[in-house]
Design an enzyme around this catalytic site. Structure first.
Site, PDB file in Angstrom:
ATOM      1  N   HIS A  24     -55.110 122.935  -1.856  1.00  0.00           N
ATOM      2  CA  HIS A  24     -56.113 122.485  -1.917  1.00  0.00           C
ATOM      3  C   HIS A  24     -57.210 121.463  -2.599  1.00  0.00           C
ATOM      4  O   HIS A  24     -57.988 121.227  -2.563  1.00  0.00           O
ATOM      5  CB  HIS A  24     -55.725 122.814  -4.026  1.00  0.00           C
ATOM      6  N   GLN A  37     -56.503 140.353  -9.546  1.00  0.00           N
ATOM      7  CA  GLN A  37     -56.052 140.702  -7.673  1.00  0.00           C
ATOM      8  C   GLN A  37     -54.479 140.742  -7.984  1.00  0.00           C
ATOM      9  O   GLN A  37     -53.612 140.857  -6.328  1.00  0.00           O
ATOM     10  CB  GLN A  37     -56.589 139.635  -7.222  1.00  0.00           C
ATOM     11  N   GLY A  53     -59.509 127.963   2.283  1.00  0.00           N
ATOM     12  CA  GLY A  53     -58.837 127.709   3.170  1.00  0.00           C
ATOM     13  C   GLY A  53     -58.460 128.955   4.302  1.00  0.00           C
ATOM     14  O   GLY A  53     -58.557 129.251   3.259  1.00  0.00           O
ATOM     15  N   SER A 108     -47.810 126.273   0.361  1.00  0.00           N
ATOM     16  CA  SER A 108     -48.520 127.292  -1.047  1.00  0.00           C
ATOM     17  C   SER A 108     -47.437 127.595  -2.043  1.00  0.00           C
ATOM     18  O   SER A 108     -46.354 126.765  -2.683  1.00  0.00           O
ATOM     19  CB  SER A 108     -47.622 128.627  -0.699  1.00  0.00           C
ATOM     20  N   SER A 109     -48.554 127.658  -3.194  1.00  0.00           N
ATOM     21  CA  SER A 109     -48.059 128.053  -5.014  1.00  0.00           C
ATOM     22  C   SER A 109     -46.821 128.041  -4.677  1.00  0.00           C
ATOM     23  O   SER A 109     -45.950 127.812  -5.887  1.00  0.00           O
ATOM     24  CB  SER A 109     -49.022 127.907  -5.829  1.00  0.00           C
TER      25      SER A 109
HETATM   26  P1  AMP Z   1     -54.812 130.187  -4.129  1.00  0.00           P
HETATM   27  O1  AMP Z   1     -54.913 129.313  -5.364  1.00  0.00           O
HETATM   28  O2  AMP Z   1     -53.695 130.079  -3.590  1.00  0.00           O
HETATM   29  O3  AMP Z   1     -55.375 131.097  -4.674  1.00  0.00           O
HETATM   30  O4  AMP Z   1     -55.900 129.434  -3.107  1.00  0.00           O
HETATM   31  C1  AMP Z   1     -57.267 128.735  -3.431  1.00  0.00           C
HETATM   32  C2  AMP Z   1     -57.315 128.127  -2.336  1.00  0.00           C
HETATM   33  O5  AMP Z   1     -57.311 127.005  -1.325  1.00  0.00           O
HETATM   34  C3  AMP Z   1     -57.432 129.717  -1.182  1.00  0.00           C
HETATM   35  O6  AMP Z   1     -59.072 129.476  -0.184  1.00  0.00           O
HETATM   36  C4  AMP Z   1     -56.715 129.048  -0.244  1.00  0.00           C
HETATM   37  O7  AMP Z   1     -56.780 129.487   1.301  1.00  0.00           O
HETATM   38  C5  AMP Z   1     -56.742 127.611  -0.170  1.00  0.00           C
HETATM   39  N1  AMP Z   1     -55.455 127.130  -0.068  1.00  0.00           N
HETATM   40  C6  AMP Z   1     -54.153 127.206  -0.222  1.00  0.00           C
HETATM   41  N2  AMP Z   1     -53.090 127.167   0.425  1.00  0.00           N
HETATM   42  C7  AMP Z   1     -53.408 125.905   1.754  1.00  0.00           C
HETATM   43  C8  AMP Z   1     -53.598 125.457   2.507  1.00  0.00           C
HETATM   44  N3  AMP Z   1     -51.695 125.521   2.638  1.00  0.00           N
HETATM   45  N4  AMP Z   1     -53.800 124.988   3.366  1.00  0.00           N
HETATM   46  C9  AMP Z   1     -55.089 125.233   3.083  1.00  0.00           C
HETATM   47  N5  AMP Z   1     -56.245 125.523   2.608  1.00  0.00           N
HETATM   48  C10 AMP Z   1     -54.144 126.048   1.360  1.00  0.00           C
END
Ligand code: AMP
Length: 298
Positions: free
Chosen positions: A31, A55, A141, A179-180
């Site tokens: 992020h 979602q 991402g 990943s979270s």
């Molecule tokens: P999320 O909080 O999981 O919805 O992710 C928010 C944004 O962060 C999205 O655009 C994801 O694709 C991006 N993102 C999550 N993990 C990664 C990662 N390891 N590398 C790059 N971008 C990421």
């Protein structure tokens, strides 16, 4: 940095070009790399923090999705965000929405096929965020490759006046894509999870050596995952970067996407493959030199 809860406040704080990074929080260096990119390219950087119920499927992890809004606020402030938009549920959805966004076709395979309604939820919340924040540039991402395809298509079809920027995947030093949800993994599961990135790296080496067959590349990923106990591969698919449709041969920009289940945790990863100077060049993303914030906490 200002933390606000309404769209009107976000818009009032925007100066010059506004860069926007939507997130569901529990932030990590993936992020933060998006915030960094926005900081380099924009005057005002807005980060949103919202776990979007729309979602999540009925049997998914909405209730247990990791949350730590205070830590998130400190992290985005440290990397230079100007505005943190953290809306309460009733600001985002005053009532159940009667208007939702469905992006056809590009959402039919892979994640869309396995998570009914997921991309409707993503497209609807992203459309609301774009409408309410009016960003000039929006950062996503490549980690969620089909989501990136979906958002790009929605912007094209509905004429949202924002440029979509796709950013490389950030990985742990051992290759695991950040990943979270990695926080759910115990050390043994983490080890098993690593086989997915190992398979993708092996496929990228094969691409560099001239392999063009989807079946072969997908086979390299599944072989690596099958070697490991405690991880079930859901799919490994070579897909078109514009349509997310499966392709048989590497003859256009693609991503090799993989999804797997480790215990009750579903993990995604991919490599993008683009054409440069006449050759096909795999992009596996970037690796941290040290354990990520999440790894240190686990
Ligand atoms: P999320 O909080 O999981 O919805 O992710 C928010 C944004 O962060 C999205 O655009 C994801 O694709 C991006 N993102 C999550 N993990 C990664 C990662 N390891 N590398 C790059 N971008 C990421």
């Amino acid at each position: 940095m200002r933390t606000v809860e309404t769209f009107a406040e976000v818009r009032a704080l925007g100066r010059g070009c506004t860069g926007f990074v939507p997130t569901m929080g529990y932030l990590h260096e993936g992020h933060l790399s998006l915030v960094d990119a926005a900081r380099r390219e924009c005057d005002t950087v807005v980060v949103s923090l919202f776990v979007n119920p729309l979602q999540f499927g009925p049997n998914e992890d909405l209730a247990s999705y990791p949350r730590d809004p205070e830590r998130d606020a400190a992290l985005v402030e440290a990397v230079g965000a100007d505005v943190l938009f953290a809306p309460p549920l009733d600001v985002m959805y005053k009532s159940d929405p009667l208007t939702t966004v469905t992006v056809g076709e590009v959402t039919e395979g892979m994640e869309g096929a396995r998570r009914p309604g997921h991309f409707d939820g993503v497209a609807t919340v992203v459309a609301k965020l774009f409408a309410g924040i009016t960003p000039d540039r929006s950062y996503f991402g490549r980690k969620d490759a089909q989501q990136l395809v979906t958002v790009r298509r929605m912007v094209l079809d509905l004429s949202f006046p924002t440029v979509i920027v796709g950013a490389p995947i950030v990985r742990e030093a051992d290759g695991l894509a950040l990943s979270s949800r990695n926080i759910y993994l115990d050390p043994r599961q983490r080890e098993a999870a690593r086989s997915m990135s190992r398979g993708l790296f092996a496929a990228s080496v094969a691409v560099a050596a001239g392999e063009r067959s989807a079946r072969e590349l997908e086979g390299i990923v599944s072989a690596a995952v099958e070697e490991e106990a405690g991880i079930d591969l859901d799919y490994a698919t070579l897909a078109d970067q514009d349509t997310a449709a499966p392709v048989a041969t590497l003859d256009r920009p693609v991503f090799l996407a993989a999804a797997a289940r480790v215990g009750s945790t579903r993990l995604l990863d991919n490599i993008h493959i683009d054409q440069h100077a006449g050759g096909w060049v795999p992009d596996v993303g970037t690796r941290l030199r040290e354990p990520s914030i999440l790894y240190r906490e686990a």
